[in-house]
Enzyme design. Structure first.
Site, mmCIF file in Angstrom:
data_model
loop_
_atom_site.group_PDB
_atom_site.id
_atom_site.type_symbol
_atom_site.label_atom_id
_atom_site.label_comp_id
_atom_site.label_asym_id
_atom_site.label_seq_id
_atom_site.Cartn_x
_atom_site.Cartn_y
_atom_site.Cartn_z
ATOM 1 N N SER A 72 12.014 1.500 -17.235
ATOM 2 C CA SER A 72 11.919 2.875 -16.731
ATOM 3 C C SER A 72 12.438 3.928 -17.717
ATOM 4 O O SER A 72 11.816 4.993 -17.846
ATOM 5 C CB SER A 72 12.625 3.008 -15.385
ATOM 6 O OG SER A 72 11.928 2.256 -14.426
ATOM 7 N N LYS A 125 16.513 -0.859 -2.177
ATOM 8 C CA LYS A 125 15.459 0.031 -1.666
ATOM 9 C C LYS A 125 15.608 0.310 -0.170
ATOM 10 O O LYS A 125 15.180 1.355 0.309
ATOM 11 C CB LYS A 125 14.077 -0.554 -1.959
ATOM 12 C CG LYS A 125 13.692 -0.475 -3.426
ATOM 13 C CD LYS A 125 12.254 -0.920 -3.636
ATOM 14 C CE LYS A 125 11.868 -0.887 -5.086
ATOM 15 N NZ LYS A 125 10.448 -1.200 -5.286
#
Ligand code: ATR
Length: 279
Positions: free
Chosen positions: A17, A66
């Protein structure tokens, strides 16, 4: 100072990322920084407080947080709430709001590589029923796909995805062996489990012996780039769609949420491929 961005997860040190978001910043001529915040489970709340107080602009959330991050957010977008997972958070002056960009990122990657399989009369088979499958199922249903089957090792878990469907979507739940037999009926097969991921790259969730050449097989696993499943699809004359493109497009959508700017993908697919081959 520019945008202060980052990733919370455990582990995160091998994440691609930072590379992706720094490229987006360069392509969009936006100043900023994207850092990795490896966070132990008991440190999650403290980490969120620290980053909020330090004025972080936004961050991504990955495995295993998450779902765990959701109670700490002031607001969660409707779609992320339905999916039950957040992978992108915006800090709006101390108010944290969560989104999920995985499913839309997946759709964007398909629109780029094989838009023909997104027609509303197309038949799609999702392999797996975990968090990734929930995001992808929801995004495909919202996109207007009418026939989506879900196959899973534990059939009852796949039934849990039915609460996400829209009225126009017809969904059949299959076992993995039923899916193997029915493969010829589908235009797109999407593999969403981690089976076949390095270092267990010799594993394959189902056999594709009954695959028809018109079908696209898509794998969200991107290490290795060409999974065993995709290699079998290619041997059967079918098209394959590799997982690193979903990684890129979910990041692109997150970048848009943070900055309001649509960054160009200029050369990024190839650069990411090179990095993944080097791994
Ligand atoms: P994620 O949130 O990353 O999608 P998850 O919630 O752990 O991960 O879900 C993993 C999915 O991979 C599930 O569909 C799981 O099947 P079960 O529901 O039967 O557990 C599937 N999966 C994991 N290992 C598997 C294996 N060896 N063979 C078949 N399916 C597997």
């Amino acid at each position: 100072m520019g945008y202060q961005l980052g990733l919370i997860g455990y582990p995160v040190q091998h994440s691609l990322s930072p590379f992706i978001h720094h490229q987006f910043m360069e392509n969009a001529d936006i100043q900023g920084e994207y850092q990795l915040y490896e966070t132990e489970p008991e440190q999650l709340e403290k980490r969120l407080d620290q980053l909020t107080e330090a004025g972080i602009s936004g961050f991504n959330v990955t495995v295993p947080y998450k779902q765990a991050v959701m109670p700490f957010l002031e607001e969660v977008d409707q779609e992320a709430l339905k999916i039950g997972a957040v992978n992108t958070v915006v800090n709006d002056n101390g108010t944290l709001k969560g989104y999920n960009t995985d499913g839309i990122g997946y759709i964007r990657s398909l629109e780029e590589a094989c838009p023909d399989v997104l027609g509303e009369d197309k038949k799609i088979l999702i392999l797996g029923a975990g968090g990734a499958a929930r995001g992808i199922y929801r995004a495909l249903a919202k996109h207007g796909i009418r026939y989506i089957s879900i196959a899973n090792r534990t059939k009852s878990k796949a039934e849990g995805l039915l609460d996400l469907k829209d009225l126009h979507t017809q969904t059949e739940i299959l076992s993995n062996s039923e899916a193997e037999d029915a493969l010829g009926n589908y235009d797109l097969v999407v593999h969403t489990t981690s089976v076949g991921m390095s270092p267990k790259q010799d594993d394959q969730v189902i056999s594709l012996n009954n695959l028809k050449p018109h079908t696209v097989v898509s794998d969200i696993v991107y290490k290795p780039l060409n999974t065993k499943l995709l290699r079998q699809a290619e041997r059967m004359g079918a098209r394959s769609h590799q997982g690193h493109t979903m990684l890129l497009y979910q990041a692109q959508y997150a970048f848009e949420i943070w900055t309001g700017t649509h960054p160009s993908m200029d050369g990024l697919v190839e650069q990411l491929e090179q990095r993944l081959r080097g791994n």
